[in-house]
Design an enzyme around this catalytic site. Structure first.
Site, PDB file in Angstrom:
ATOM      1  N   TYR B 442     -13.241  50.212 -67.235  1.00  0.00           N
ATOM      2  CA  TYR B 442     -11.521  50.140 -67.671  1.00  0.00           C
ATOM      3  C   TYR B 442     -10.813  49.469 -68.650  1.00  0.00           C
ATOM      4  O   TYR B 442     -11.897  48.309 -68.511  1.00  0.00           O
ATOM      5  CB  TYR B 442     -10.929  50.393 -66.696  1.00  0.00           C
ATOM      6  CG  TYR B 442      -9.983  49.115 -65.805  1.00  0.00           C
ATOM      7  CD1 TYR B 442     -10.435  48.485 -65.197  1.00  0.00           C
ATOM      8  CD2 TYR B 442      -9.932  50.341 -64.154  1.00  0.00           C
ATOM      9  CE1 TYR B 442     -10.164  47.396 -63.694  1.00  0.00           C
ATOM     10  CE2 TYR B 442      -9.272  49.765 -63.398  1.00  0.00           C
ATOM     11  CZ  TYR B 442      -9.847  48.495 -63.457  1.00  0.00           C
ATOM     12  OH  TYR B 442      -9.586  47.002 -62.428  1.00  0.00           O
ATOM     13  N   GLU B 443      -9.690  49.098 -69.567  1.00  0.00           N
ATOM     14  CA  GLU B 443      -9.044  48.012 -70.029  1.00  0.00           C
ATOM     15  C   GLU B 443     -10.947  48.028 -71.033  1.00  0.00           C
ATOM     16  O   GLU B 443     -10.085  46.546 -71.686  1.00  0.00           O
ATOM     17  CB  GLU B 443      -8.905  47.110 -69.533  1.00  0.00           C
ATOM     18  CG  GLU B 443      -7.847  46.683 -68.499  1.00  0.00           C
ATOM     19  CD  GLU B 443      -6.233  47.762 -69.313  1.00  0.00           C
ATOM     20  OE1 GLU B 443      -6.581  46.920 -70.901  1.00  0.00           O
ATOM     21  OE2 GLU B 443      -5.517  48.315 -68.914  1.00  0.00           O
TER      22      GLU B 443
END
Lengths: 603, 603
Positions: B442-443
Site C-alpha cells: 500500500y501507498e
C-alpha cells in the site's frame, strides 16, 4: 484459480536431468519406462487437478474442527481421500507385495509434488502415512507389516508420526512418554504428544500412530527412545477392527496456514477407551532404537517436505502469472497508447521469473536426488549404490531446507504480484503465503537441516564428499565452456556457475577446517551454507538444463518454445540468484564475529 | 509479549546520526531541545506501551466488523483513540496554530514508529489523518484549514485518503469518480472507492474524506483529477455537525493482516443520506491539480509506511528475542551438560542479529531522512534547504520500499525463531508476519517506489544526485579508514561499505546511461536498485553509528554495553547484509536479458 500440473517440465527434468533411462534399467525399476512414467504423471495430474485442487480453498475457509474428541475434516475431504486410495495413489512407491505400485522414487516424487500443489493440507495425510509405512518396512516385523501396511497402502487406514512433546521439539532427547511392558508382548503407553498432523480425523477407518516413548529401564537421552505402534482401534487376529484404544485428541491447533490439516494434541493413557488405562502399543524393532528407525522415516519425510516447498511455489507462481496476464494497469515503460496488462511491466516480469527460476531449480535438484536414491537402493553394483546414497543423503537437508526457504519467498512474491488484491484473502495468494510458512519449520527446522548438512554430511569426512560435489559442478562449468561459444546465455551461465562453485568450495573449506577449532563459528554460518548449497546446486541443475535445451534446440528436438524458456530461465537463475553466492560465502567465512559478539542481556 | 519502546536506540540515532543539535537550531524548531525530545519520547513510549500495545492482539482476533453500514471497531479502540487525541499525540508535528505541538519531523518520526510497533492496525487511523491534515495544509483554503484541521489534530475527527477504485490501483490515470459543480461552490461526488483505510468506523464523531474525482470537463488521465473534501457529516457554519452526507460503506475487506483496521469500500452518491443524491464535496485548491496535492501527502504517507516497516520489525524482534531467552531446547554446539536456552544456538543468534541489524539500519536511515526534511523546510539558507529536500526526497522511496521489504523478512525470521510455536496463532509471531505483508504494497508498491527512485530521483539529472550520495558514503569509508587502525570491527565495516559504495555506483551508472537507450532493461533492475540503495545507505548509517560508538567508548561516554552492541551489530550488518551488494549490482547491470526474454504465453 485452477492448478495445472507442469507435466512438461516434470518430464523434461525426469528425462534430461535425472536420467529416467538409467533408472528404468535398474533392477526392480524396469516398469518405469518413459511411456509408463508419462502416463502415470498425466493420470495423477488429472486426478489432483479435478478432485483435490478445488478443495484447497475450501479447506482454508472451513478447516477441520474438533467436537467431543471427534475431528471433522473439511467437507469433501473424506470422499476425496477415498478416491485417492481407490486410484492407487497412496501406493505409488510402496512394495507390490503390500498392494503398492512399486515405482521408483523418481516417479513418486513428481506425484508428491502435484498432490501438494493441488492441496497441501490434504496431502499431509498421505505424506504422514508414507512415513509410517516406511518405518514399518524398515523395522517392523513380518506380522506387523502384513497387519498394517496393506490397509495403509489402500487408503483404508492412515498413519501418523508422534515425536514432539511440549518440552521436546527439535530436541528429542527430552521425550518423556512412557511405555510399560505388559508381559504379553504389548506395552501400555502414556503421555502427551503435540503437533500430530492428522492425529485425529474422519477420513479413514483407523489411524496407525507410530509413537516414540521410553521403557522403564531405558537410558536417558536419545539412546533410550523406542518406537511403538499404537492403533486408534486395535486390530483383531482376522484383521477386523477391535476395541477403541486409549489415545485421544484433546485439542487441535489454531494455525497460520495448512488449516484443513488437523494438528492434534494427543493424550495417551487417559483411561477413557475400551482397553483400560494406558494405550496399548507394540514395539517396532528393538528397544531403544526408536530414533534410528525414525530417522529413516524422517529422511524420507524431509525430502517430501522439500517437495511441498516446490509444490506451493509452483502453485503460487501459476496464480501470479495468471493474474499478471489479466490485470490491466499503467502504461508500458517503453511507451504504449493505453494501460497494459501488468505482465508487460519489467518488475512484474522480474518477480515472475524469480518465482519460476527458484521453483524450477529446486524441482530439478530434488528429482536428481530422487534418481540418486533409486540408484542407491537398486543398482547392481554396491559401490555405485554407496556413491548414490551418499549423494542423496547429502542432498536431503538441502532439498528440505532450501526448497522450503525459497517457497516462503516465492509465495511472498506471489502476494506482491497481486498488489492490493494479494492482501485480500479471497484472492487466494495469501493462503500460499500462510501455508508455506510451516515448511521451513516442521520435520526439522532449517537450522536442524543445516546442522545435519554441516555435521553429518560435510565435516565428518573433512569436507571430502562436499568437495566432490563441487567437482561435479565444475564439470558442468567445463561443459558450458565447451558448448557456449557463440551463446550469450551459456556464457553468462558459465560465469555465474563458476563463481558459485568457487563460493561453495570456499565455504566447504572454511567449515571443514574450523569444525574442531571453532565449532561455534562454523555453526554461525550453517544456514547460510545450506542456502549457498541450495543456490549453487539448483543453479547447477539449471545449467545442465540449459545445456540440454541448447542441444535439443540444435537437433530440432522437443518443444522449441519450452526449451527457449528453459534457457532464458537458467540465464535468469545465474544472473539473479547464483550471483548472490559470493556474498553468502563471505557471510559464512567472515561473519561469525558479528553473529556471536553480543551477550545474552544485550538482546 | 509486551512491547518496550527502544528509546535508548532512538535517542542515539536522533542525537548521533540525525543531528538533533543542528535540528534544534533551525528556525521554528527551537523547542526540540535534547531534554524535551527525550521527555516526549519517554512519555509517548509509556502511552503506547500501556494503552495500545495490549490491544494489538485483541484487534487481530476480534477485528472491526460491519453491520448495517456501521463499522464497530475492536473493543477498547474507541477509548484508546480518545486517550490518544487527549494526550496530544495526533498533533506532534502539526502547526501550533491548529492545536498541534509543532515539533520537528525528527521527533514525530520515533513517535510514529512506537505507535506502529505497539499497534499497527490502530496506528493507521492517525496515519491517514496525518495525511489528510497535510493535504489541507498544502492546498486547502484558510477557511477549510480552520474548519477541519483543529478537530483532526485534537482527535475529535479523523481523515482518509480516497484514491483507489477497482480499475485504478497503482494507476491513478484510470480514476473515474465524478464531481459535478452545483453553482454554489460545492460539488456532488459519485463513484466507488476501494481499499479506504478507516473509511468508516466508530472512533470519532466525523470523518473527513479526501477524494480524487473528475469534474465534467476535465482532461483524461492524471491531469484531470481534482481533490475534494467530503465530510461524513457536513459541518455547519458554527462548526457543529450537520446532515449525514451521501457516502456509505458497503463492505469491509477480509484481509491477511492488519485486521483491526477496517478497509472499506465506499459508495459516493447512493442517495441514502440527508442531502439528496450525490455526496457534497468541496474542491481543495485548484481543479485538475489533485494528484499534485496528493503527492505531497503521499510522500509523507510513504515515509510513514516505511516507519511501519521499522515498527513491525522491532516488535517482531523483541518477541523473538524474548522467546529465545526462555525456550530451552538442545545442547550447546560447543558442548553443555544439558539443554540450553535457544539463544545459545549460533543460528538463533544469526536470525536475531539479522532482525536487529536490518531494523536498526532502516531506523537510522529514516531518522536521518526526517532530519533532512526538517532542514529542508526550516533552514535559513535556501541552498541548504534545497539540498536537504533533494536528499529527503531521494530517501523517501528507499525508506518506504526497503524498510517494508525488510520488515517482511524480519517478521518471517521472527516466526522461524519460534519454531513450531511460531505457526500457532496464539503465540503472536504470526500476526506480525501477516501484518507486515501489506507494507510493500500500500501507498505504492515497491515497484512504484522503485520507479520513483529511478525516474524522478536518479535519471532526471543523469545520476548526478545519486552519485553525490555515493560520495557521501565514501566519506564515511574514509573516516573508517582513519579511525579503524587496530579495530577489527571498523576494518571489516570499512571493507564491506567500500564494496557497497562501488556496487551502488555501478548501478547508478548503468541506470543513468541506459535510461534512454534501453528503458526496459533499466526498469528490469529497478527494485533490485532500490534494495541495493536500501542496503548500502542503511549500512552507511550503521557504519556512522559504529564510528560514533567507537568514539564514545574511547571517551568513556554513554552506556558501554549499548555502544558495544551497536558496534557488533554494525559489523554484522557489513558482513551479512552489505556483503550482498555486489551480487545485486550484477543482477541490475547484467540481468535484464533474463528478465525480459520470455514471451507472454511462455509464462
Amino acid at each position: 484459480m485452477s492448478y495445472v500440473a507442469p507435466v512438461k517440465d516434470m518430464m523434461f527434468v525426469v528425462r534430461e536431468l535425472a536420467g529416467l533411462e538409467d533408472v528404468s534399467r535398474l533392477p526392480g525399476c524396469e516398469e518405469a519406462t518413459d511411456e509408463t512414467v508419462e502416463a502415470v504423471l498425466q493420470e495423477n495430474a488429472s486426478f489432483v487437478q479435478d478432485v483435490l485442487a478445488p478443495l484447497n480453498w475450501d479447506g482454508d475457509v472451513a478447516p477441520s474442527s474438533l467436537a467431543n474428541g471427534v475431528v471433522t475434516t473439511t467437507r469433501g475431504f473424506k470422499e476425496a481421500f477415498h478416491a485417492f486410495g481407490a486410484g492407487g495413489w497412496q501406493g505409488v512407491k510402496h512394495p507390490v507385495e503390500f498392494g503398492g505400485q512399486g515405482l521408483p522414487k523418481l516417479v513418486a516424487t513428481p506425484c508428491i509434488e502435484m498432490l501438494n500443489s493441488a492441496n497441501m493440507s490434504f496431502a499431509l495425510c498421505p505424506l504422514l502415512t508414507d512415513g509410517a509405512i516406511e518405518a514399518l518396512l524398515t523395522a517392523g516385523s513380518q506380522d506387523q507389516c502384513t497387519r498394517y501396511i496393506p490397509n495403509m497402502v489402500s487408503g483404508k487406514w492412515t498413519g501418523t508420526m508422534n515425536l514432539t512433546e511440549p518440552q521436546a521439539g527439535s530436541d528429542l532427547a527430552l521425550v518423556r512418554a512412557k511405555a510399560v511392558p505388559q508381559g504379553d508382548g504389548s506395552y501400555r503407553i502414556s503421555g502427551q504428544k503435540i503437533f500430530i498432523t492428522y492425529g485425529e480425523h474422519d477420513m479413514a477407518e483407523n489411524i496407525v500412530h507410530l509413537v516414540l516413548a521410553r521403557t522403564p529401564e531405558a537410558p536417558e537421552g536419545v539412546k533410550g527412545i523406542s518406537l511403538f505402534i499404537v492403533p486408534k482401534f486395535l486390530v483383531n487376529e482376522d484383521g477386523s477392527l477391535g476395541k477403541r484404544n486409549d489415545v485421544w485428541c484433546s485439542s487441535i491447533e489454531h494455525k497460520l496456514g495448512i488449516k484443513a490439516s488437523p494438528t492434534a494434541v494427543l493424550i495417551f493413557g487417559d483411561g477413557k477407551g475400551e482397553v483400560g488405562e494406558g494405550a496399548i502399543g507394540y514395539l517396532v524393532g528393538e528397544e531403544n532404537r526408536g530414533l534410528e528407525y525414525m530417522f529413516v522415516m524422517m529422511n524420507s519425510a524431509r525430502f517430501a517436505v522439500g517437495m511441498q516447498g516446490v509444490a506451493v511455489a509452483e502453485r503460487a507462481y501459476q496464480r501470479a502469472a495468471a493474474f499478471a496476464k489479466e490485470r490491466v494497469q499503467s502504461r508500458d515503460v517503453a511507451g504504449s497508447k493505453g494501460p497494459v496488462t501488468i505482465i508487460h511491466h519489467p518488475d512484474v516480469r522480474r518477480m515472475l521469473m524469480t518465482m519460476r527460476a527458484l521453483t524450477e531449480g529446486a524441482r530439478a535438484l530434488a528429482y536428481v536426488g530422487a534418481a540418486a536414491s533409486d540408484a542407491g537402493h537398486h543398482h547392481a553394483d554396491a559401490e555405485v549404490r554407496r556413491q548414490n546414497m551418499a549423494f542423496y543423503e547429502f542432498l536431503v537437508p538441502i532439498v528440505k531446507g532450501w526448497s522450503t526457504e525459497m517457497s516462503v519467498e516465492v509465495a511472498s512474491l506471489g502476494v506482491q504480484v497481486h498488489g492490493g488484491m494479494g492482501f485480500i484473502e479471497e484472492t487466494g495468494a495469501a493462503q500460499h503465503y500462510r501455508d508455506a510458512r510451516i515448511l521451513p519449520i516442521y520435520e526439522g527446522t532449517t537450522a536442524i537441516q543445516a546442522n545435519d548438512l554441516v555435521g553429518r554430511k560435510t565435516t565428518r569426512d573433512g569436507g571430502a564428499f562436499a568437495k566432490s560435489v563441487v567437482a561435479s559442478v565444475r564439470e558442468t562449468v567445463q561443459a558450458l565452456a565447451a558448448a557456449g561459444t557463440g551463446s550469450a546465455d551459456l556464457a553468462a551461465i558459465r560465469a555465474t556457475l563458476a563463481q558459485g562453485a568457487d563460493a561453495l568450495e570456499r565455504a566447504v573449506e572454511f567449515i571443514a577446517s574450523n569444525a574442531k577449532a571453532d565449532v561455534r563459528a562454523v555453526y554461525a554460518g550453517s544456514v547460510p551454507y545450506l542456502k549457498l548449497a541450495g543456490i549453487v546446486l539448483s543453479g547447477w541443475q539449471m545449467a545442465r538444463a540449459a545445456l540440454a535445451a541448447q542441444r535439443m534446440l540444435a537437433a530440432g528436438e522437443g518443444d522449441a518454445a519450452f526449451l527457449k524458456a528453459k534457457l532464458a530461465t537458467a540465464r535468469f537463475f545465474g544472473d539473479h540468484i547464483l550471483s548472490g553466492a559470493p556474498g553468502i560465502a563471505h557471510s559464512i567465512c567472515a561473519g561469525a564475529a558479528g553473529v556471536l559478539a553480543l551477550e545474552q542481556d544485550q538482546f
